[in-house]
Design an enzyme around this catalytic site. Structure first.
Site, PDB file in Angstrom:
ATOM      1  N   GLN A   1       1.104  -0.739  -0.123  1.00 22.35           N
ATOM      2  CA  GLN A   1      -0.256  -0.030   0.240  1.00 22.35           C
ATOM      3  C   GLN A   1       0.714   0.895   0.061  1.00 22.35           C
ATOM      4  OE1 GLN A   1      -2.915   1.607   3.221  1.00 22.35           O
ATOM      5  NE2 GLN A   1      -4.297   1.271   1.983  1.00 22.35           N
TER       6      GLN A   1
ATOM      7  N   CYS B   1      -6.989   7.178   5.333  1.00 17.97           N
ATOM      8  CA  CYS B   1      -5.881   7.657   6.177  1.00 17.97           C
ATOM      9  C   CYS B   1      -6.352   8.889   6.394  1.00 17.97           C
ATOM     10  CB  CYS B   1      -4.707   7.509   5.656  1.00 17.97           C
ATOM     11  SG  CYS B   1      -3.539   7.792   7.151  1.00 17.97           S
TER      12      CYS B   1
ATOM     13  N   LYS C   1      -8.438   2.269  -1.624  1.00 21.21           N
ATOM     14  CA  LYS C   1      -8.603   1.639  -0.319  1.00 21.21           C
ATOM     15  C   LYS C   1      -9.320   3.011  -0.036  1.00 21.21           C
ATOM     16  CE  LYS C   1      -7.704  -0.371   4.801  1.00 21.21           C
ATOM     17  NZ  LYS C   1      -8.699   0.996   5.457  1.00 21.21           N
TER      18      LYS C   1
ATOM     19  N   GLY D   1     -14.331  -2.886   8.655  1.00 24.26           N
ATOM     20  CA  GLY D   1     -14.461  -2.334   9.888  1.00 24.26           C
ATOM     21  C   GLY D   1     -15.278  -2.819  11.119  1.00 24.26           C
ATOM     22  N   ASP D   2     -14.481  -3.590  11.880  1.00 26.96           N
ATOM     23  CA  ASP D   2     -14.855  -3.641  13.025  1.00 26.96           C
ATOM     24  C   ASP D   2     -15.642  -5.346  12.806  1.00 26.96           C
ATOM     25  OD1 ASP D   2     -15.182  -1.463  14.618  1.00 26.96           O
ATOM     26  OD2 ASP D   2     -17.808  -1.183  14.306  1.00 26.96           O
TER      27      ASP D   2
ATOM     28  N   ALA E   1      -8.080  -5.635  10.737  1.00 29.13           N
ATOM     29  CA  ALA E   1      -7.016  -5.061  11.811  1.00 29.13           C
ATOM     30  C   ALA E   1      -6.797  -4.356  12.892  1.00 29.13           C
ATOM     31  CB  ALA E   1      -7.104  -3.014  11.495  1.00 29.13           C
TER      32      ALA E   1
END
Length: 551
Positions: free
Chosen positions: A79, A108, A150, A209-210, A232
């Site tokens: 990335q 980001c 992303k 996410g989550d 993550a």
């Protein structure tokens, strides 16, 4: 899957009905050692941490520190953070021989990144994103090399859909969507937005996410229909999450210790990952103590004292080999019991169940020999690895590694002894069973010979008694009556001898006739051989004369 040489593509992994499990790009954390760990626990694709493309191209030091990989680190996506198309394309060309794709960071939300024109600010520049994707596609000399983005979502979802469709028209390979806006941090993920984006494009979409447990992967797929799920913080807390573990298993922690020591991971990174892994399984006082540790040896000592030493535990395969070794010892002891004779063992071996098993004995024996020898050679390799001069030098340079390397050497030596004795005893058991059968056969043959000898002795004694009786009758008899009785006995004995002689003569004649038949057959074969030899000589002469004519 071959991906680095250009023969196949990461895109081949996207299959209908399959949800790819992906390790997200995390600054300072998703480096080679951590990627090696999560790959052991069912992670399909790994991302590098975000790398600033301009710095990467400008500085050799940045390239060496930011991008490290090895031949087992596949599939790998690099990335980059970039704000112009050519920098991203140049960086992609630089890493293309060592990776399988590049990803443009458009999500980001950190202020420094957005102020520099990187990260989430790019979602408001769809034409620039489109141009950057097209440059990578056109300049990387590998048609299977992927170019992905992303992103985060806009408050007005139509802008996000427009961005994704423009990226798709430029040839983007897939799109990863973090289901929050730039301003949101820990708010619930907008699964409906991810689903809308998935329905608006034809390229694969990955949700982010989550994701904290494996059940979240399935739930996200059901809610959005995405092709993959990226985790993550969930992977930081539990690197074995994709393998179905609710919390970090102890084996995963020791795997991280092994990988970190082997790859020379800096202590800060090594320690921080363990802090995340132990957060769910340790109490607050334990975390306070662990967080204060300041050396690798102190961390390993703490793990050994708190959770148990790995040298005291054996993997499943070596536990099986050790159990097999104990079974071998037990069988050999039973076979050597002095009060069970060889003939008794042979009668046991002739039972129906053993007769059925004996059909597979040779295959089982050879299979076990091969398996045990492979394990033995693997143990030899481990012993040589951890007793090498290179590891010894590393231990001297980093004394905190010594205890761990010594532990690994001890475990390798233990496995070497187990596998070596298992091979030896397996051969001994095979030889012992063969010797028992041979001894039982020899014992049976000896018993049969003894029985024949006893029968012969009894027959000889009978004839001797009959002869003595005949002599007494002839010598002691008086008158014609005694002589007649003696003559009758003698005549009976002569008749018996004649019958035996006739039987022997018939057998001898039969043998002579069979010998004559065989002799005639041999003479016929000899004549046929002479005829074939003569024909062969004539053909050879014809061939020689033909060759001379051609010359």
């Amino acid at each position: 899957m071959k991906t680095a040489n250009g023969n196949t593509s990461v895109m081949d992994m996207f299959e209908k009905g399959k949800v790819l499990k992906i390790c997200a790009p995390m600054v300072r954390y998703s480096k080679l050692a951590f990627r090696s760990l999560v790959r052991k626990y069912n992670c399909d694709i790994c991302f590098t941490p975000m790398i600033v493309a301009a710095d990467f191209l400008r500085s050799i030091k940045a390239r060496d520190s930011e991008f490290t990989t090895n031949e087992r680190d596949r599939p790998l996506i690099v990335q980059f953070a970039a704000h112009d198309a050519q920098s991203l394309a140049d960086a992609a060309c630089a890493v293309a021989p060592f990776s399988d794709g590049v990803d443009l960071n458009c999500g980001c939300p950190q202020r420094w990144a957005m102020s520099a024109g990187y990260g989430a600010c790019l979602i408001n520049k769809p034409e620039l994103v489109k141009d950057m994707v097209r440059h990578v596609r056109n300049q990387v000399d590998n048609p299977n090399y992927t170019a992905s983005i992303k992103i985060r979502i806009h408050k007005d979802l139509r802008q996000t859909v427009d961005l994704c469709q423009k990226a798709e028209s430029a040839g983007v390979s897939w799109i990863t969507v973090h289901g929050r806006t730039t301003e949101e941090r820990h708010q619930p993920v907008h699964y409906d937005a991810i689903k809308t984006i998935k329905d608006s494009v034809s390229v694969p979409v990955i949700a982010n996410g989550d994701i904290k447990y494996l059940r979240d992967v399935e739930l996200t797929h059901e809610l959005t229909g995405v092709d993959g799920v990226m985790a993550a913080r969930g992977l930081l807390a539990n690197p074995a999450m994709f393998a179905g573990y609710e919390d970090t298993p102890l084996q995963c922690i020791w795997d991280w210790v092994d990988i970190s020591v082997e790859q020379g991971t800096p202590f800060t990174c090594f320690h921080h990952h363990l802090i995340y892994m132990l957060e769910r399984v340790s109490s607050q006082p334990e975390r306070k103590v662990f967080n204060s540790l300041s050396s690798t040896s102190a961390v390993i000592d703490y793990l050994q004292n708190t959770y148990g030493s790995p040298s005291a535990k054996m993997t499943l395969q070596w536990t099986a080999v050790a159990l097999f070794l104990y079974v071998e010892i037990g069988v050999i002891v039973i076979l050597c019991l002095p009060f069970i004779s060889a003939r008794r063992w042979q009668s046991i071996f002739q039972l129906r169940i053993w007769s059925w098993m004996s059909r597979f004995w040779n295959k089982v024996f050879l299979t076990m020999i091969i398996i045990l020898i492979v394990l033995f050679l693997d143990a030899v390799r481990e012993v040589r690895k951890y007793s090498s001069k290179e590891h010894g030098a590393d231990a001297k340079l980093q004394p905190n590694m010594f205890d761990h390397l010594h532990m690994k050497l001890f475990r390798a030596q233990r496995n070497l002894y187990i596998s070596g004795f298992a091979v030896f005893l397996w051969l001994v058991m095979k030889r012992l069973i063969t010797l028992i059968n041979q001894l039982a056969s020899a014992s049976g043959t000896t018993a049969a010979l003894q029985a024949q000898a006893e029968n012969a002795n009894q027959t000889a004694e009978k004839y001797m008694k009959d002869n003595e009786l005949l002599k007494q009758t002839l010598m002691e008899g008086r008158g014609d009556r005694a002589t007649a009785e003696g003559m009758d006995l003698l005549r009976n004995e002569v008749e018996k001898l004649k019958e035996e002689l006739k039987t022997s003569g018939d057998g001898l004649k039969k043998s002579h006739s069979e010998a004559d038949v065989m002799k005639k057959q041999m003479e016929g074969l000899a004549r046929e051989y002479d005829r074939l030899l003569k024909e062969h000589q004539e053909l050879q002469n014809l061939q020689d004369s033909g060759n001379k004519k051609e010359d």
